[in-house]
Design an enzyme around this catalytic site. Structure first.
Site, PDB file in Angstrom:
ATOM      1  N   LYS A 161      -9.807   7.794  -8.547  1.00 34.12           N
ATOM      2  CA  LYS A 161      -9.491   6.519  -7.643  1.00 34.12           C
ATOM      3  C   LYS A 161      -8.335   6.259  -8.080  1.00 34.12           C
ATOM      4  CE  LYS A 161     -13.346   6.070  -6.572  1.00 34.12           C
ATOM      5  NZ  LYS A 161     -13.931   6.942  -5.682  1.00 34.12           N
ATOM      6  N   ASP A 162      -7.582   5.595  -6.997  1.00 32.11           N
ATOM      7  CA  ASP A 162      -5.921   5.321  -7.095  1.00 32.11           C
ATOM      8  C   ASP A 162      -5.228   4.671  -8.351  1.00 32.11           C
ATOM      9  OD1 ASP A 162      -6.665   4.399  -4.113  1.00 32.11           O
ATOM     10  OD2 ASP A 162      -4.888   5.725  -3.660  1.00 32.11           O
ATOM     11  N   LYS A 163      -3.728   5.177  -9.183  1.00 32.33           N
ATOM     12  CA  LYS A 163      -3.891   4.424 -10.273  1.00 32.33           C
ATOM     13  C   LYS A 163      -3.084   3.183 -10.260  1.00 32.33           C
ATOM     14  CE  LYS A 163      -0.068   4.387 -13.618  1.00 32.33           C
ATOM     15  NZ  LYS A 163       1.619   5.702 -14.161  1.00 32.33           N
ATOM     16  N   GLN A 195      -1.688  10.194  -0.837  1.00 34.43           N
ATOM     17  CA  GLN A 195      -1.484   9.827  -1.959  1.00 34.43           C
ATOM     18  C   GLN A 195      -2.336  10.981  -2.473  1.00 34.43           C
ATOM     19  OE1 GLN A 195      -4.348   6.198  -2.575  1.00 34.43           O
ATOM     20  NE2 GLN A 195      -5.822   7.651  -1.549  1.00 34.43           N
TER      21      GLN A 195
END
Length: 594
Positions: free
Chosen positions: A369-371, A463
């Site tokens: 998942k996104d940071k 991303q």
């Protein structure tokens, strides 16, 4: 990667005719929220309601109910002797009467040792009888008396499933002392132990073994020769042979006859290893089957308690049965994190759980998942007590575990999800110059309506290809082409907006080639960089090994980025062909469905 555009990653075609608008995304981590959806349609949340599985806890602080409803009975030395017949009967149903009789003799010896241990411990704990000044001091905690381990080597068992059931019996049967069982092959057995194990069980009197105390004459043994006493108890033989083996290996070091050398021939109380087989009748040829060894140490601490169980539990605590049962070895929970990469969060969990095996397979997850976001995703852990996991909530910041812990049979693997739910906040929207009269709110509303009506092309966004530094698909392409040094150097290139210590660490390697200094400077939350530098600091030039040191889920992200680039190019080409066919259809007077 500062100037990376959608065209650079293969996105060239769109289905919407709206003019683009710009906005700031992820200005704060709370502006971008991701909630994973598993294949059963459950949304990851710390406090699930309808998403939770029936029968599992929904409270992060609630105690998890074990999968097995059988109440555990703790070991009680006082009543253990009364339980031995029942234990032997249950064991005979699994392993047969022959092995059950071996176990019966062994358990009675265990009971004697436990009684001796309890008596010795009570003596140590007794207060001093003298009324000296020492009586006013604080009493010391008595040390537990040391007892050597007692081993029992069972007869060979051919069936693997039977061996598994035997191991499970000693782990889960109520009322047993702390016994450790392990499987040995004949190739790993000492000669004397193999001989002792080959003796069939009997109820005859154990042989008397006479060990001389001088070295002038060879050791002699006295063994009955009648037909009724040609065999001996396997338990007694195993224990006696273990003592002889220890002496033959020179564990009574420092006697006068060997002049303090400790090992070798002719020291007091020892016998030659070559004479051990003569102590017992000649056994039949050894079997190729595996054998099970039981080990007992009084006082609850087993002989194998200093071995790690694979989940970081190597602190010598008494063994406890896994509450999930034999079929459910994993615990599933929700990992909530803020402003942290998934791999960095997993590494943080491993450090706090004292899992230093280097195996990231202790935890499984469906995707990274996104940071810079708030995310919630499902994670599986291999044989880690849920209470230990929940205990981390008291000391970890920006990380929380919960969501209804449950036991499961399989780990979570990459790609095992149906999608993600997003909550997005856009800041400072700006419309294109071609639409001066439109407001930002109107443009955003039209864009949402277009997505609802026409859908969208399922591209992989920017991303997926990294934030700053070298795009991840460039690193993956170099890895696939076998250009490992190039892949490492691209991985360690500086990124936009990094902290000063990270920038300095990268420069130490890229400009000076000093992997050791770079590793010392690099923060540990830079997982991929730290893994690569740790290998290069020990083995310069081992480029491929350095890349293989990166945890597999993170390493595969570079390969997946290459696949994502191919997907974007193929999807763009499909949209272009579809648009061209629609244009030709309209020119010929046809009707085109929107």
């Amino acid at each position: 990667n500062q100037d990376l555009t959608e065209a650079d990653v293969g996105i060239t075609e769109y289905i919407s005719d709206l003019k683009p608008f710009t906005a700031i995304l992820k200005h704060r981590c709370r502006d971008f929220q991701v909630f994973e959806v598993d294949r059963r349609g459950r949304v990851a949340s710390l406090n699930p309601s309808t998403e939770s599985v029936s029968g599992t806890s929904t409270d992060v602080n609630a105690k998890l109910t074990p999968a097995s409803s059988t109440a555990a009975v703790s070991f009680n030395p006082a009543s253990f002797r009364d339980l031995i017949p029942e234990i032997v009967t249950c064991f005979s149903e699994i392993a047969g009467s022959s092995l059950a009789e071996l176990l019966r003799s062994f358990l009675f010896q265990v009971a004697d040792r436990e009684d001796s241990f309890a008596a010795a411990l009570a003596t140590l704990a007794a207060p001093p009888s003298s009324c000296s000044s020492a009586a006013t001091r604080a009493p010391r905690s008595p040390r537990a008396p040391k007892f050597p381990p007692l081993d029992l080597l069972l007869s060979p068992v051919d069936d693997k499933d039977t061996r598994r059931k035997i191991h499970q019996f000693f782990k889960t049967h109520p009322g047993l002392p702390n016994l450790v069982s392990d499987t040995l092959s004949n190739a790993t057995l000492p000669v004397s132990t193999a001989v002792a194990a080959a003796v069939p069980p009997t109820t005859s009197t154990p042989p008397s073994i006479s060990i001389p105390t001088t070295t002038s004459t060879p050791p002699t043994t006295s063994i009955p020769t009648t037909a009724t006493t040609t065999t001996t108890s396997a338990v007694a033989a195993c224990v006696g042979q273990k003592r002889l083996r220890d002496e033959a290996e020179g564990e009574e070091a420092g006697h006068d006859d060997d002049k303090g050398k400790g090992r070798g021939e002719g020291h007091k109380g020892s016998i030659a290893v070559s004479s051990l087989p003569s102590l017992l009748p000649s056994p039949s040829p050894p079997s190729t089957s595996s054998q099970i060894r039981l080990t007992h140490v009084p006082g609850g601490k087993s002989a194998g308690s200093n071995r790690s169980n694979g989940s970081g539990n190597s602190n010598g605590r008494a063994w406890e049965p896994w509450p999930g049962g034999a079929d459910k070895k994993y615990v599933r929970f929700v990992l909530y994190k803020e402003n942290m990469d998934t791999q960095a969060a997993i590494s943080l969990l491993q450090r706090n759980l004292h899992i230093y095996s280097g195996k990231a397979a202790n935890f499984g997850f469906a995707g990274t998942k996104d940071k810079r976001a708030i995310t919630a995703q499902f994670v599986s852990a291999f044989r880690i007590d849920p209470e230990r996991l929940k205990g981390l909530n008291r000391k970890l910041r920006f990380l929380r575990l919960g969501g209804g812990f449950e036991y499961c049979a399989e780990p979570i693997r990459l790609g095992q999800l149906s999608g993600n739910q997003f909550r997005i906040l856009l800041r400072e929207l700006n419309v294109a110059a071609e639409e001066p009269t439109a407001t930002a709110t109107e443009m955003a509303t039209k864009a949402c309506e277009s997505v609802g009506k026409k859908g969208f092309v399922n591209y992989f966004g920017l991303q997926r290809f990294g934030a700053g530094g070298t795009p991840t698909h460039h690193v993956g392409a170099a890895m696939l082409a076998g250009r490992f040094e190039e892949a490492v150097r691209q991985l360690l290139r500086p990124r936009k907006g990094e902290r000063e210590d990270v920038v300095q660490a990268r420069e130490l390697f890229l400009k000076k080639g000093d992997a050791k200094a770079a590793l010392k400077q690099m923060p540990r939350w830079c997982v991929a960089e730290t893994a690569v530098l740790s290998v290069l600091s020990k083995t310069p030039g081992a480029w491929q090994a350095a890349l293989m040191a990166i945890p597999r889920p993170l390493r595969m992200m570079y390969i997946h980025a290459v696949q994502s680039r191919f997907w974007n190019e193929a999807a763009s080409e499909a949209v272009r062909i579809r648009k061209e066919e629609a244009r030709r259809c309209r020119e010929s007077g046809g009707v085109v469905e929107e």
